[in-house]
Scaffold this active site. Structure first.
Site, PDB file in Angstrom:
ATOM      1  N   GLU A 171      32.618  32.871  42.272  1.00 57.17           N
ATOM      2  CA  GLU A 171      33.837  32.944  42.671  1.00 57.17           C
ATOM      3  C   GLU A 171      34.068  33.565  43.959  1.00 57.17           C
ATOM      4  O   GLU A 171      33.362  34.835  44.015  1.00 57.17           O
ATOM      5  CB  GLU A 171      34.667  33.353  41.559  1.00 57.17           C
ATOM      6  CG  GLU A 171      36.283  33.436  41.728  1.00 57.17           C
ATOM      7  CD  GLU A 171      36.937  34.251  40.701  1.00 57.17           C
ATOM      8  OE1 GLU A 171      36.541  35.125  39.880  1.00 57.17           O
ATOM      9  OE2 GLU A 171      37.912  33.609  40.427  1.00 57.17           O
ATOM     10  N   HIS A 223      41.950  40.843  41.733  1.00 56.85           N
ATOM     11  CA  HIS A 223      40.915  39.755  42.168  1.00 56.85           C
ATOM     12  C   HIS A 223      40.362  40.398  43.627  1.00 56.85           C
ATOM     13  O   HIS A 223      41.258  40.299  44.520  1.00 56.85           O
ATOM     14  CB  HIS A 223      41.480  38.490  42.163  1.00 56.85           C
ATOM     15  CG  HIS A 223      40.384  37.697  42.666  1.00 56.85           C
ATOM     16  ND1 HIS A 223      39.228  37.485  41.894  1.00 56.85           N
ATOM     17  CD2 HIS A 223      40.082  36.922  43.657  1.00 56.85           C
ATOM     18  CE1 HIS A 223      38.296  36.570  42.575  1.00 56.85           C
ATOM     19  NE2 HIS A 223      38.963  36.427  43.884  1.00 56.85           N
ATOM     20  N   GLU A 226      39.959  34.508  33.824  1.00 52.85           N
ATOM     21  CA  GLU A 226      40.526  33.198  33.521  1.00 52.85           C
ATOM     22  C   GLU A 226      39.866  32.592  32.271  1.00 52.85           C
ATOM     23  O   GLU A 226      40.096  31.470  31.452  1.00 52.85           O
ATOM     24  CB  GLU A 226      40.450  32.099  34.393  1.00 52.85           C
ATOM     25  CG  GLU A 226      41.474  32.347  35.481  1.00 52.85           C
ATOM     26  CD  GLU A 226      40.739  33.246  36.591  1.00 52.85           C
ATOM     27  OE1 GLU A 226      39.968  34.002  36.323  1.00 52.85           O
ATOM     28  OE2 GLU A 226      41.411  33.320  37.837  1.00 52.85           O
ATOM     29  N   GLU A 262      37.652  45.969  41.533  1.00 54.79           N
ATOM     30  CA  GLU A 262      36.357  45.375  41.508  1.00 54.79           C
ATOM     31  C   GLU A 262      35.193  45.993  42.832  1.00 54.79           C
ATOM     32  O   GLU A 262      34.222  46.219  42.591  1.00 54.79           O
ATOM     33  CB  GLU A 262      36.573  43.791  41.725  1.00 54.79           C
ATOM     34  CG  GLU A 262      36.693  43.366  40.452  1.00 54.79           C
ATOM     35  CD  GLU A 262      36.844  41.765  40.621  1.00 54.79           C
ATOM     36  OE1 GLU A 262      36.678  41.056  39.729  1.00 54.79           O
ATOM     37  OE2 GLU A 262      37.305  41.310  41.786  1.00 54.79           O
ATOM     38  N   ASP A 290      31.932  39.136  39.444  1.00 57.76           N
ATOM     39  CA  ASP A 290      32.128  39.111  38.302  1.00 57.76           C
ATOM     40  C   ASP A 290      31.014  39.334  37.177  1.00 57.76           C
ATOM     41  O   ASP A 290      31.215  40.081  36.332  1.00 57.76           O
ATOM     42  CB  ASP A 290      33.081  38.028  37.684  1.00 57.76           C
ATOM     43  CG  ASP A 290      34.501  37.982  38.263  1.00 57.76           C
ATOM     44  OD1 ASP A 290      34.862  38.913  39.044  1.00 57.76           O
ATOM     45  OD2 ASP A 290      35.347  37.078  37.953  1.00 57.76           O
ATOM     46  N   HIS A 348      35.117  36.547  46.514  1.00 56.06           N
ATOM     47  CA  HIS A 348      35.903  37.596  46.345  1.00 56.06           C
ATOM     48  C   HIS A 348      36.111  38.178  47.695  1.00 56.06           C
ATOM     49  O   HIS A 348      36.060  39.417  48.004  1.00 56.06           O
ATOM     50  CB  HIS A 348      35.016  38.623  45.588  1.00 56.06           C
ATOM     51  CG  HIS A 348      35.071  38.403  44.032  1.00 56.06           C
ATOM     52  ND1 HIS A 348      34.578  37.227  43.238  1.00 56.06           N
ATOM     53  CD2 HIS A 348      35.840  39.007  43.079  1.00 56.06           C
ATOM     54  CE1 HIS A 348      34.631  37.481  42.004  1.00 56.06           C
ATOM     55  NE2 HIS A 348      35.504  38.405  42.016  1.00 56.06           N
ATOM     56  N   HIS A 361      35.510  38.231  34.015  1.00 51.42           N
ATOM     57  CA  HIS A 361      36.192  37.035  34.744  1.00 51.42           C
ATOM     58  C   HIS A 361      37.469  36.800  33.927  1.00 51.42           C
ATOM     59  O   HIS A 361      37.496  36.521  32.721  1.00 51.42           O
ATOM     60  CB  HIS A 361      35.237  35.890  34.868  1.00 51.42           C
ATOM     61  CG  HIS A 361      36.062  34.613  35.517  1.00 51.42           C
ATOM     62  ND1 HIS A 361      36.570  34.641  36.862  1.00 51.42           N
ATOM     63  CD2 HIS A 361      36.136  33.421  34.978  1.00 51.42           C
ATOM     64  CE1 HIS A 361      37.054  33.437  37.207  1.00 51.42           C
ATOM     65  NE2 HIS A 361      36.752  32.753  35.898  1.00 51.42           N
TER      66      HIS A 361
HETATM   67 ZN    ZN Z   1      35.988  39.107  40.162  1.00 50.53          ZN
HETATM   68 MN    MN Z   2      37.081  36.320  38.404  1.00 49.53          MN
END
Ligand code: ZN
Ligand code: MN
Length: 266
Positions: free
Chosen positions: A33, A177, A121, A182, A44, A35, A119
């Site tokens: 994903e 996010h 979702e 992170e 993630d 970032h 993660h």
């Molecule tokens: Zn993430």
């Molecule tokens: Mn994620």
């Protein structure tokens, strides 16, 4: 034997560990994903794997290979599935993969399975696969009573740590996010993979309290980050890592009959 990562073990060492009282495997889950411009696509997965490693050393567990594809990223929590670099699985595939992998670990003899999620979702799809696998194992193997735990690591960040990491006020996990959480953990655990000179500086994304279909790319900040990581630092990453790993390990010790399967095996 120094590694808690089962992909590093030979089959005989592994099998001796699985057979031990209270044997526990931690499955890290992440995503592929975007970032933002300052961090790689694998954040993630990298973070859940690294956190699982620290927890495993403290709790006497093994860490399974990470799930590197997540459920569809969403505009209200991860920028959206339309972003280039974000590569996701759907619900049926994910639920089936979790069910298959957990079933296989339980059939081999692990007494406990922990899924340590990184993660946002993906959570409910892991829940479905894990619930089905544990339920089936309890009816299939008489006398066996495997247990499982599912958690997302950020839910273990306590108020005191939040106050130190977000001194200007914490606005919620959904906009984190590519943000301070992170990025700080990456600066601590994988500093060579972060470029702080490319961190975006924009206000937190304004999120609607509903989803729209198809996604509207204009509603996600151009950077792909839902808030700025300007305040990120390795020191804040250390505060987060310590809080999370201490409390996750504590939860495992409280909920599971843990053995110590890693430390004394050759
Ligand atoms: Zn993430
Ligand atoms: Mn994620």
């Amino acid at each position: 034997m120094t590694s808690v990562f089962l992909e590093d073990l030979d089959a005989e060492t592994y099998s001796a560990m699985v057979a031990k009282e209270g044997s526990t495997v931690i499955i890290p889950t992440g995503a592929t994903e975007q970032h933002g411009p300052h961090m790689p696509l694998g954040v993630d997965a990298m973070l859940s794997r690294a956190i699982a490693g620290v927890v495993a050393e403290s709790a006497g567990a093994l860490v399974a290979p990470v799930f590197s594809y997540g459920y569809k990223s969403q505009p209200r929590s991860g920028g959206g599935n339309h972003r280039v670099g974000t590569t996701s699985l759907g619900a049926a595939a994910l639920t089936g993969m979790v069910d298959d992998v957990v079933s296989s670990f339980l059939a081999q003899g692990f007494k406990n399975v922990v899924v340590l999620n990184g993660h946002f979702e993906i959570y409910q799809f892991i829940y479905e696969g894990l619930d089905n696998a544990v339920d089936r194992a309890r009816t299939r193997f008489t006398g066996s009573s495997p247990r499982a735990i599912l958690l997302s690591y950020w839910d273990f960040v306590d108020e005191a740590t939040l106050g130190k990491v977000f001194p200007e006020g914490f606005l919620g996990w959904d906009i984190e996010h590519g943000g301070v959480l992170e990025t700080s953990l990456m600066l601590l655990l994988h500093p060579e993979k972060v470029d702080m000179s490319r961190v975006v500086d924009h206000p937190p994304a304004k999120l609607t309290p509903y989803d729209i279909f198809p996604e509207d790319p204009a509603r996600t900040p151009a950077s792909g980050c839902l808030s700025s990581a300007k305040g990120a630092s390795a020191e804040r990453g250390q505060l987060l890592l310590d809080a999370v790993t201490t409390q996750v390990a504590g939860a495992l010790k409280g909920e599971l009959l843990l053995g110590n399967i890693t430390l004394e095996v050759q």
